[in-house]
Design a protein around this motif. Structure first.
Motif, short mmCIF file in Angstrom:
data_model
loop_
_atom_site.label_atom_id
_atom_site.label_comp_id
_atom_site.label_asym_id
_atom_site.label_seq_id
_atom_site.Cartn_x
_atom_site.Cartn_y
_atom_site.Cartn_z
N MET A 128 -32.17 2.09 -33.32
CA MET A 128 -30.97 2.87 -33.46
C MET A 128 -30.41 2.62 -34.86
SD MET A 128 -28.73 4.49 -31.38
CE MET A 128 -28.05 5.54 -32.57
N LEU A 129 -30.10 3.71 -35.56
CA LEU A 129 -29.52 3.60 -36.90
C LEU A 129 -28.24 4.41 -36.93
CD1 LEU A 129 -29.74 2.58 -39.83
CD2 LEU A 129 -31.17 4.58 -40.32
N VAL A 130 -27.14 3.77 -37.26
CA VAL A 130 -25.82 4.41 -37.33
C VAL A 130 -25.49 4.62 -38.80
CG1 VAL A 130 -23.35 4.12 -36.86
CG2 VAL A 130 -25.05 3.35 -35.18
N VAL A 131 -25.24 5.89 -39.17
CA VAL A 131 -25.00 6.24 -40.57
C VAL A 131 -23.63 6.90 -40.69
CG1 VAL A 131 -25.90 7.44 -42.59
CG2 VAL A 131 -27.48 6.68 -40.79
N ASP A 132 -22.71 6.23 -41.38
CA ASP A 132 -21.38 6.78 -41.63
C ASP A 132 -20.76 6.02 -42.79
OD1 ASP A 132 -18.50 7.53 -41.34
OD2 ASP A 132 -19.20 8.40 -39.45
N ASP A 133 -20.11 6.74 -43.69
CA ASP A 133 -19.49 6.09 -44.84
C ASP A 133 -18.15 5.45 -44.50
OD1 ASP A 133 -18.57 8.83 -44.58
OD2 ASP A 133 -17.57 8.59 -46.52
N ASP A 134 -17.57 5.79 -43.36
CA ASP A 134 -16.30 5.21 -42.93
C ASP A 134 -16.59 3.92 -42.15
OD1 ASP A 134 -14.08 4.62 -41.07
OD2 ASP A 134 -13.21 6.49 -41.83
N ASP A 135 -16.13 2.79 -42.70
CA ASP A 135 -16.40 1.49 -42.08
C ASP A 135 -15.93 1.43 -40.63
OD1 ASP A 135 -17.44 0.60 -44.49
OD2 ASP A 135 -15.60 -0.45 -45.09
N VAL A 136 -14.75 1.96 -40.35
CA VAL A 136 -14.18 1.88 -39.00
C VAL A 136 -15.02 2.68 -38.01
CG1 VAL A 136 -12.16 2.43 -37.60
CG2 VAL A 136 -11.85 1.43 -39.86
N ILE A 137 -15.38 3.89 -38.37
CA ILE A 137 -16.19 4.73 -37.49
C ILE A 137 -17.57 4.10 -37.28
CG2 ILE A 137 -17.32 6.98 -37.20
CD1 ILE A 137 -14.31 7.18 -36.90
N ARG A 138 -18.18 3.65 -38.36
CA ARG A 138 -19.51 3.03 -38.28
C ARG A 138 -19.47 1.82 -37.33
NH1 ARG A 138 -20.15 2.38 -43.30
NH2 ARG A 138 -19.66 0.16 -43.39
N GLN A 139 -18.45 0.98 -37.48
CA GLN A 139 -18.34 -0.21 -36.63
C GLN A 139 -18.03 0.16 -35.18
OE1 GLN A 139 -15.48 -2.69 -38.67
NE2 GLN A 139 -16.91 -3.15 -40.33
N LEU A 140 -17.22 1.19 -34.97
CA LEU A 140 -16.91 1.65 -33.62
C LEU A 140 -18.19 2.09 -32.89
CD1 LEU A 140 -14.84 2.62 -31.40
CD2 LEU A 140 -14.91 4.83 -32.57
N ILE A 141 -18.98 2.89 -33.57
CA ILE A 141 -20.24 3.36 -32.98
C ILE A 141 -21.18 2.18 -32.74
CG2 ILE A 141 -22.30 4.78 -33.33
CD1 ILE A 141 -20.46 6.69 -34.99
N GLU A 142 -21.30 1.31 -33.75
CA GLU A 142 -22.18 0.15 -33.63
C GLU A 142 -21.80 -0.73 -32.45
OE1 GLU A 142 -23.73 -3.66 -36.31
OE2 GLU A 142 -21.93 -2.58 -36.94
N VAL A 143 -20.52 -1.05 -32.32
CA VAL A 143 -20.06 -1.93 -31.23
C VAL A 143 -20.32 -1.29 -29.87
CG1 VAL A 143 -17.98 -2.88 -30.14
CG2 VAL A 143 -18.37 -3.22 -32.58
N ASN A 144 -19.98 -0.01 -29.72
CA ASN A 144 -20.18 0.66 -28.44
C ASN A 144 -21.65 0.69 -28.04
OD1 ASN A 144 -17.70 2.02 -27.07
ND2 ASN A 144 -17.33 2.17 -29.26
N LEU A 145 -22.52 0.99 -28.99
CA LEU A 145 -23.95 1.05 -28.67
C LEU A 145 -24.54 -0.34 -28.42
CD1 LEU A 145 -25.01 3.88 -31.11
CD2 LEU A 145 -24.82 4.02 -28.62
N THR A 146 -24.08 -1.34 -29.18
CA THR A 146 -24.55 -2.71 -28.98
C THR A 146 -24.15 -3.21 -27.59
OG1 THR A 146 -24.45 -3.18 -31.35
CG2 THR A 146 -24.43 -5.08 -29.87
N LEU A 147 -22.91 -2.90 -27.18
CA LEU A 147 -22.45 -3.31 -25.85
C LEU A 147 -23.28 -2.66 -24.74
CD1 LEU A 147 -18.57 -3.27 -26.33
CD2 LEU A 147 -20.04 -5.27 -25.99
N GLU A 148 -23.89 -1.54 -25.02
CA GLU A 148 -24.74 -0.85 -24.05
C GLU A 148 -26.20 -1.29 -24.13
OE1 GLU A 148 -23.84 1.23 -21.54
OE2 GLU A 148 -21.80 0.68 -22.11
N GLY A 149 -26.47 -2.29 -24.97
CA GLY A 149 -27.81 -2.86 -25.02
C GLY A 149 -28.73 -2.31 -26.10
N PHE A 150 -28.20 -1.43 -26.95
CA PHE A 150 -29.03 -0.90 -28.03
C PHE A 150 -29.08 -1.87 -29.20
CE2 PHE A 150 -27.74 2.96 -25.81
CZ PHE A 150 -28.93 3.65 -25.74
N GLU A 151 -30.24 -1.95 -29.84
CA GLU A 151 -30.38 -2.71 -31.07
C GLU A 151 -29.97 -1.77 -32.20
OE1 GLU A 151 -33.99 -4.69 -33.58
OE2 GLU A 151 -34.02 -4.93 -31.39
#
Length: 121
Positions: A1-24
């Motif tokens: 899984m690769l999350v691409v966004d220039d906005d730090d907050v949005i990028r981290q929000l997506i990353e955290v949500n997907l990580t909590l669901e078990g995605f690398e």
């Protein structure tokens, strides 16, 4: 899984949500960073913002679809661009899903789950 966004907050929000669901999850700050990382990260799914510096999401998605090595990767555009024209443009490029900001994290997770489990035609 690769999350691409220039906005730090949005990028981290997506990353955290997907990580909590078990995605690398790996991250990239713009389209060029995405293209630089895609060969080493080898993601099944990429979430991709449209409006970014250096290389926007439209060009990035097009380049991913134009290369044999990345054509199979599922792409989810996540953008504030909610016009029907923009959605058609994304689908014309060959993206697999199009979500508009603000997005529902549960919907994003479901879309990613569906795409990660289904082979691309």
């Amino acid at each position: 899984m690769l999350v691409v966004d220039d906005d730090d907050v949005i990028r981290q929000l997506i990353e955290v949500n997907l990580t909590l669901e078990g995605f690398e999850v790996a991250t990239a700050v713009d389209g060029q960073d995405c293209l630089d990382k895609v060969e080493t990260v080898r993601p099944d799914v990429i979430t991709l913002d449209v409006m970014m510096p250096r290389l926007d999401g439209w060009v990035t998605a097009t380049r991913l679809r134009d290369q044999d090595a990345t054509r199979h990767i599922k792409v989810v555009l996540i953008t504030a661009r909610a016009q029907e024209y923009d959605k058609r443009r994304g689908m014309g490029i060959g993206v697999d899903a199009y979500l508009t900001k603000p997005f529902d994290p549960a919907e994003l997770i479901q879309v990613v789950r569906d795409l990660a489990g289904a082979p691309r035609d």
